[in-house]
Enzyme design. Structure first.
Site, PDB file in Angstrom:
ATOM      1  N   LEU A 129      39.568 -82.632  -5.014  1.00 35.99           N
ATOM      2  CA  LEU A 129      40.760 -83.411  -5.384  1.00 35.99           C
ATOM      3  C   LEU A 129      41.997 -82.546  -5.478  1.00 35.99           C
ATOM      4  CD1 LEU A 129      39.082 -85.631  -8.105  1.00 35.99           C
ATOM      5  CD2 LEU A 129      39.790 -86.332  -5.808  1.00 35.99           C
ATOM      6  N   GLY A 155      44.471 -76.202  -9.189  1.00 33.87           N
ATOM      7  CA  GLY A 155      45.613 -75.788  -9.992  1.00 33.87           C
ATOM      8  C   GLY A 155      45.514 -74.297 -10.211  1.00 33.87           C
ATOM      9  N   ASN A 156      46.275 -73.795 -11.159  1.00 30.57           N
ATOM     10  CA  ASN A 156      46.225 -72.378 -11.466  1.00 30.57           C
ATOM     11  C   ASN A 156      44.950 -72.005 -12.188  1.00 30.57           C
ATOM     12  OD1 ASN A 156      48.786 -71.512 -10.413  1.00 30.57           O
ATOM     13  ND2 ASN A 156      49.709 -72.741 -12.033  1.00 30.57           N
ATOM     14  N   GLY A 157      44.410 -72.952 -12.974  1.00 27.99           N
ATOM     15  CA  GLY A 157      43.260 -72.633 -13.802  1.00 27.99           C
ATOM     16  C   GLY A 157      41.922 -72.871 -13.125  1.00 27.99           C
ATOM     17  N   GLY A 158      41.892 -73.697 -12.104  1.00 29.18           N
ATOM     18  CA  GLY A 158      40.600 -74.016 -11.513  1.00 29.18           C
ATOM     19  C   GLY A 158      40.698 -75.057 -10.422  1.00 29.18           C
ATOM     20  N   THR A 159      39.529 -75.603 -10.066  1.00 29.78           N
ATOM     21  CA  THR A 159      39.444 -76.573  -8.979  1.00 29.78           C
ATOM     22  C   THR A 159      38.883 -77.876  -9.526  1.00 29.78           C
ATOM     23  OG1 THR A 159      38.840 -74.714  -7.589  1.00 29.78           O
ATOM     24  CG2 THR A 159      38.481 -76.887  -6.663  1.00 29.78           C
ATOM     25  N   ASP A 191      50.533 -78.944 -22.072  1.00 23.68           N
ATOM     26  CA  ASP A 191      50.663 -78.765 -20.613  1.00 23.68           C
ATOM     27  C   ASP A 191      51.023 -80.092 -19.949  1.00 23.68           C
ATOM     28  OD1 ASP A 191      50.694 -77.267 -18.290  1.00 23.68           O
ATOM     29  OD2 ASP A 191      48.535 -77.452 -17.938  1.00 23.68           O
TER      30      ASP A 191
HETATM   31  P1  ATP Z   1      47.736 -76.647 -13.349  1.00 26.55           P
HETATM   32  O1  ATP Z   1      46.560 -75.840 -13.013  1.00 26.55           O
HETATM   33  O2  ATP Z   1      48.991 -75.866 -13.316  1.00 26.55           O
HETATM   34  O3  ATP Z   1      47.546 -77.421 -14.623  1.00 26.55           O
HETATM   35  P2  ATP Z   1      47.179 -79.074 -11.850  1.00 26.55           P
HETATM   36  O4  ATP Z   1      47.234 -80.009 -13.010  1.00 26.55           O
HETATM   37  O5  ATP Z   1      47.702 -79.616 -10.557  1.00 26.55           O
HETATM   38  O6  ATP Z   1      47.972 -77.744 -12.179  1.00 26.55           O
HETATM   39  P3  ATP Z   1      44.316 -79.149 -12.001  1.00 26.55           P
HETATM   40  O7  ATP Z   1      44.355 -79.657 -13.403  1.00 26.55           O
HETATM   41  O8  ATP Z   1      43.295 -78.130 -11.671  1.00 26.55           O
HETATM   42  O9  ATP Z   1      45.719 -78.529 -11.608  1.00 26.55           O
HETATM   43  O10 ATP Z   1      44.122 -80.413 -11.059  1.00 26.55           O
HETATM   44  C1  ATP Z   1      44.206 -80.297  -9.656  1.00 26.55           C
HETATM   45  C2  ATP Z   1      44.493 -81.667  -9.064  1.00 26.55           C
HETATM   46  O11 ATP Z   1      43.333 -82.481  -9.168  1.00 26.55           O
HETATM   47  C3  ATP Z   1      45.575 -82.438  -9.810  1.00 26.55           C
HETATM   48  O12 ATP Z   1      46.840 -82.161  -9.266  1.00 26.55           O
HETATM   49  C4  ATP Z   1      45.181 -83.898  -9.617  1.00 26.55           C
HETATM   50  O13 ATP Z   1      45.851 -84.433  -8.481  1.00 26.55           O
HETATM   51  C5  ATP Z   1      43.686 -83.835  -9.375  1.00 26.55           C
HETATM   52  N1  ATP Z   1      42.943 -84.336 -10.546  1.00 26.55           N
HETATM   53  C6  ATP Z   1      42.740 -83.672 -11.716  1.00 26.55           C
HETATM   54  N2  ATP Z   1      41.993 -84.388 -12.578  1.00 26.55           N
HETATM   55  C7  ATP Z   1      41.707 -85.568 -11.937  1.00 26.55           C
HETATM   56  C8  ATP Z   1      40.970 -86.768 -12.316  1.00 26.55           C
HETATM   57  N3  ATP Z   1      40.385 -86.885 -13.514  1.00 26.55           N
HETATM   58  N4  ATP Z   1      40.913 -87.784 -11.411  1.00 26.55           N
HETATM   59  C9  ATP Z   1      41.523 -87.659 -10.216  1.00 26.55           C
HETATM   60  N5  ATP Z   1      42.233 -86.572  -9.812  1.00 26.55           N
HETATM   61  C10 ATP Z   1      42.327 -85.532 -10.648  1.00 26.55           C
END
Ligand code: ATP
Ligand code: MG
Length: 283
Positions: free
Chosen positions: A14, A17-21, A130
């Site tokens: 999906l 992000g910076n912290g993970g996948t 965040d």
């Molecule tokens: P950061 O790491 O800076 O917080 P981020 O929020 O984009 O950035 P992640 O939290 O790892 O990073 O999420 C990556 C992507 O996955 C998100 O941008 C979002 O589009 C998708 N995502 C995260 N959680 C869900 C979920 N529960 N259902 C659907 N998509 C999701």
């Protein structure tokens, strides 16, 4: 219900992000589709176990504006967090694909976020830490929910998570200057998020150029807050946003004060077909 890696089959990635996948996965035995976030935690076993303990309260987070939590488990140096899958995705992707969020929808989104923040703070003493468009998710029933809040004190101190949760362009001036988080730091992040969703672009710097992260943070601390262009947005929205992005913490609203603002009070009597909107945004 205990969750383990063997019980999942991976459907899709999906995002990262910076912290993970984050992956879309199927929990095979229960036929439940989930979003599974992998965070690599660079810390010893005791710290990882403490993070796991601190996350348990998420089982008690029940709000229609908070993404539900199925559970978490450890696998080697990783912590895996299993949560509700939101099939339309996050607001950053939605606006980048389809342009600024319409004002009537944005008001409902604002209500959901503020209600979610109040729920976390009043019931669990949790500050989000965040808040940004990628942490606000939408599903095809038209529900809007926040995720990735600061669940674990350990997780926030952890080197991997903290480096990035700690440095974000949605951070308030007082946070950039090193003060502790307060619930008003979330309100600043909300204000920046709303400007971004209304404009269809991140509001710093005002001329639309781009800055490296250090210059950006310096700009946020030293320069006046960007304003929305005059006359393009309703006056009560403008006023609401200005109450969020007050640089002086004492002048900034709390989430409960925001709930009483005319902008959100008016949302209670407005009908918006969020389901129709959400389905028109589907990935
Ligand atoms: P950061 O790491 O800076 O917080 P981020 O929020 O984009 O950035 P992640 O939290 O790892 O990073 O999420 C990556 C992507 O996955 C998100 O941008 C979002 O589009 C998708 N995502 C995260 N959680 C869900 C979920 N529960 N259902 C659907 N998509 C999701
Ligand atoms: Mg996220």
């Amino acid at each position: 219900l205990d969750l383990r890696s063997e019980d999942f089959s991976e459907l899709d990635e999906l995002g990262r992000g910076n912290g993970g996948t984050v992956c879309k996965v199927l929990h095979v035995r229960t036929k439940t589709v989930m979003a599974k976030k992998t965070i690599h935690v660079d810390a010893n076993l005791n710290v990882r176990k403490q993070i796991m303990r601190e996350m348990q309260f998420m089982h008690d987070c029940n709000s229609k504006h908070i993404v539900s939590f199925y559970g978490a488990y450890m696998n080697g140096g990783d912590i895996l967090i299993c949560m509700e899958y939101m099939d339309v995705g996050s607001l950053d992707k939605i606006y980048k694909k389809n342009g600024p969020i319409p004002m009537d929808v944005l008001k409902k989104i604002t209500y959901a976020i503020v209600d979610g923040l109040i729920y976390l703070y009043d019931n669990h003493r949790i500050i989000h830490r965040d808040l940004k468009p990628s942490n606000v998710l939408v599903n095809s029933q038209g529900q809007i929910k926040i995720c990735d809040f600061g669940v674990s004190g350990q997780l926030n101190k952890n080197s991997v998570a903290d480096t990035f949760v700690g440095t974000s362009s949605y951070m308030s001036p007082e946070r950039i200057l090193g003060s502790p988080y307060s619930v008003k730091s979330d309100v600043w992040s909300l204000g920046i998020t709303l400007m971004e969703l209304a404009l269809g672009r991140f509001p710093f710097p005002p001329d639309g150029g781009s800055l490296a992260i250090f210059e950006l943070l310096q700009h946020i601390v030293h320069e006046p807050v960007p304003t929305l262009p005059d006359g393009k947005f309703p006056a009560n929205f403008q006023d609401f946003v200005s109450k969020c992005v007050a640089k002086d913490v004492t002048a900034r609203a709390t989430p409960s004060e925001l709930m009483k603002h005319p902008y959100l009070v008016s949302s209670l009597t407005e009908k918006v077909d969020l389901e129709k909107w959400a389905q028109s945004q589907a990935r």
